[in-house]
Design an enzyme around this catalytic site. Structure first.
Site, PDB file in Angstrom:
ATOM      1  N   ASP A  15      34.709  29.012  10.395  1.00  0.00           N
ATOM      2  CA  ASP A  15      34.141  30.166  10.583  1.00  0.00           C
ATOM      3  C   ASP A  15      33.228  30.339  11.205  1.00  0.00           C
ATOM      4  O   ASP A  15      32.249  30.993  11.136  1.00  0.00           O
ATOM      5  CB  ASP A  15      33.531  31.318   8.772  1.00  0.00           C
ATOM      6  CG  ASP A  15      35.175  31.342   7.850  1.00  0.00           C
ATOM      7  OD1 ASP A  15      36.321  30.619   8.840  1.00  0.00           O
ATOM      8  OD2 ASP A  15      34.449  31.536   6.922  1.00  0.00           O
ATOM      9  N   ASP A  56      37.189  33.869   8.779  1.00  0.00           N
ATOM     10  CA  ASP A  56      37.245  34.879   7.675  1.00  0.00           C
ATOM     11  C   ASP A  56      38.245  36.009   8.873  1.00  0.00           C
ATOM     12  O   ASP A  56      37.076  36.463   9.936  1.00  0.00           O
ATOM     13  CB  ASP A  56      35.669  35.394   8.166  1.00  0.00           C
ATOM     14  CG  ASP A  56      35.077  34.651   6.025  1.00  0.00           C
ATOM     15  OD1 ASP A  56      36.813  34.406   5.577  1.00  0.00           O
ATOM     16  OD2 ASP A  56      34.624  35.353   6.038  1.00  0.00           O
ATOM     17  N   HIS A  58      38.667  40.074   7.527  1.00  0.00           N
ATOM     18  CA  HIS A  58      39.254  41.640   6.442  1.00  0.00           C
ATOM     19  C   HIS A  58      39.899  42.353   7.104  1.00  0.00           C
ATOM     20  O   HIS A  58      38.970  42.518   8.052  1.00  0.00           O
ATOM     21  CB  HIS A  58      37.919  40.843   6.119  1.00  0.00           C
ATOM     22  CG  HIS A  58      37.174  39.904   5.314  1.00  0.00           C
ATOM     23  ND1 HIS A  58      37.780  39.265   4.252  1.00  0.00           N
ATOM     24  CD2 HIS A  58      35.588  38.865   5.365  1.00  0.00           C
ATOM     25  CE1 HIS A  58      36.290  38.092   3.891  1.00  0.00           C
ATOM     26  NE2 HIS A  58      36.065  38.437   4.216  1.00  0.00           N
ATOM     27  N   HIS A  62      37.524  45.161   2.319  1.00  0.00           N
ATOM     28  CA  HIS A  62      37.979  43.908   1.239  1.00  0.00           C
ATOM     29  C   HIS A  62      36.877  44.206   0.628  1.00  0.00           C
ATOM     30  O   HIS A  62      35.805  45.128   0.960  1.00  0.00           O
ATOM     31  CB  HIS A  62      37.230  43.189   2.522  1.00  0.00           C
ATOM     32  CG  HIS A  62      37.452  41.568   1.915  1.00  0.00           C
ATOM     33  ND1 HIS A  62      36.383  41.227   0.908  1.00  0.00           N
ATOM     34  CD2 HIS A  62      38.578  40.884   1.922  1.00  0.00           C
ATOM     35  CE1 HIS A  62      36.921  40.355   0.654  1.00  0.00           C
ATOM     36  NE2 HIS A  62      38.548  39.868   1.185  1.00  0.00           N
ATOM     37  N   HIS A 103      31.036  42.554   7.365  1.00  0.00           N
ATOM     38  CA  HIS A 103      31.838  41.322   8.104  1.00  0.00           C
ATOM     39  C   HIS A 103      32.965  40.843   8.905  1.00  0.00           C
ATOM     40  O   HIS A 103      33.957  41.286   7.853  1.00  0.00           O
ATOM     41  CB  HIS A 103      31.036  39.811   7.406  1.00  0.00           C
ATOM     42  CG  HIS A 103      31.582  39.277   6.523  1.00  0.00           C
ATOM     43  ND1 HIS A 103      30.963  39.927   5.465  1.00  0.00           N
ATOM     44  CD2 HIS A 103      31.983  37.932   6.675  1.00  0.00           C
ATOM     45  CE1 HIS A 103      32.344  39.633   4.490  1.00  0.00           C
ATOM     46  NE2 HIS A 103      32.825  38.226   5.730  1.00  0.00           N
ATOM     47  N   LYS A 128      41.598  33.818   7.721  1.00  0.00           N
ATOM     48  CA  LYS A 128      41.570  34.490   5.350  1.00  0.00           C
ATOM     49  C   LYS A 128      41.508  35.094   5.343  1.00  0.00           C
ATOM     50  O   LYS A 128      40.575  35.632   5.883  1.00  0.00           O
ATOM     51  CB  LYS A 128      41.287  32.928   5.474  1.00  0.00           C
ATOM     52  CG  LYS A 128      39.284  32.109   5.769  1.00  0.00           C
ATOM     53  CD  LYS A 128      39.164  30.775   4.859  1.00  0.00           C
ATOM     54  CE  LYS A 128      37.432  30.796   5.422  1.00  0.00           C
ATOM     55  NZ  LYS A 128      37.123  31.417   4.766  1.00  0.00           N
ATOM     56  N   CYS A 182      31.975  28.940   2.903  1.00  0.00           N
ATOM     57  CA  CYS A 182      33.110  28.306   2.430  1.00  0.00           C
ATOM     58  C   CYS A 182      33.195  27.006   3.280  1.00  0.00           C
ATOM     59  O   CYS A 182      34.368  26.145   2.930  1.00  0.00           O
ATOM     60  CB  CYS A 182      33.888  29.305   4.095  1.00  0.00           C
ATOM     61  SG  CYS A 182      33.492  30.772   3.413  1.00  0.00           S
TER      62      CYS A 182
END
Length: 240
Positions: A15, A56, A58, A62, A103, A128, A182
């Protein structure tokens, strides 16, 4: 790499995205950009058989985004909501989810890997956190620990454990952001997936900087080795 296959290492860069880095990231980690040289140094080591970057990624709706919930229970970093286990037959299982600022929305500038990272050396990109109703800090499993691809297919674009197994990886080195979320979850789940797991200390920063010592204790208790960049095992990656 050892000729008997006892040490087949992979690198996971977690990330390193614009929204997690100053000066403009919506969920910026203090000094997040400063670790890029350490990460690039690791990426350049010839010993890795796989170099994976996670992001990330999303959807805009989310469940972890504070703005997707009504006041007063929608304060980022403070409020919590209950989320349900997405695994079949387990929807009655719930857990609290901390709310965050919006984010790393998929395909947004904030989801991009920062230009300081040498992505030319990355061979696999993992997206992810794509399931709107469950968080996914770890690259291996969602927030409920589900690792079965039949369950996590909506959350992540590929099964990272299978990618590593196909290359006969034995050891996973984890760096990136953030150490207390993470990175920690990915490193711990690497152990659960059957790999030796290492976190390079200079290659990560935490959302809460003061939490690093506690995070190191948690990593150690889970079987993860926290090492320095000059550790002997890192030197093995360069063939030293």
């Amino acid at each position: 790499m050892d000729s008997d296959g006892s040490f087949v290492p992979a690198l996971i860069v977690v990330d390193m995205q614009e929204d997690f880095c100053p000066p403009n990231g919506s969920l910026a980690v203090q000094d997040g950009r400063s670790i890029a040289p350490v990460i690039n140094s690791l990426l350049s080591q010839p010993g890795f058989v796989a170099r994976i970057a996670t992001q990330d990624y999303h959807p805009a709706d989310h469940i972890s985004f504070a703005t997707n919930h009504p006041a007063p229970n929608n304060r980022p970093f403070e409020s919590m909501v209950a989320v349900q286990n997405p695994a079949p037959g387990k929807s009655a299982e719930t857990k609290p989810q901390q709310l965050w600022p919006v984010h790393c929305v998929a395909d947004s500038p904030g989801a991009a890997i920062i230009p300081e990272i040498d992505i030319r050396r990355i061979d696999t990109f993992v997206h992810k956190g794509r399931h709107s109703q469950v968080e996914m800090y770890s690259a291996f499993a969602d927030a409920f620990g589900n690792r079965d691809p039949a369950v996590t297919a909506q959350s992540v674009n590929l099964a990272i454990a299978a990618v590593l197994a196909a290359k006969r990886v034995t050891d996973v080195f984890v760096v990136g952001l953030a150490g207390d979320y993470c990175v920690k979850c990915t490193a711990v789940d690497a152990v659960k997936a059957g790999f030796r797991s290492w976190v390079v200390e200079e290659g990560t920063k935490c959302v809460v900087p003061a939490s690093w010592e506690k995070t190191k204790e948690e990593l150690g208790a889970a079987g993860v080795s926290v090492i320095r960049a000059d550790d002997a095992v890192v030197k093995r990656l360069a063939g030293e």
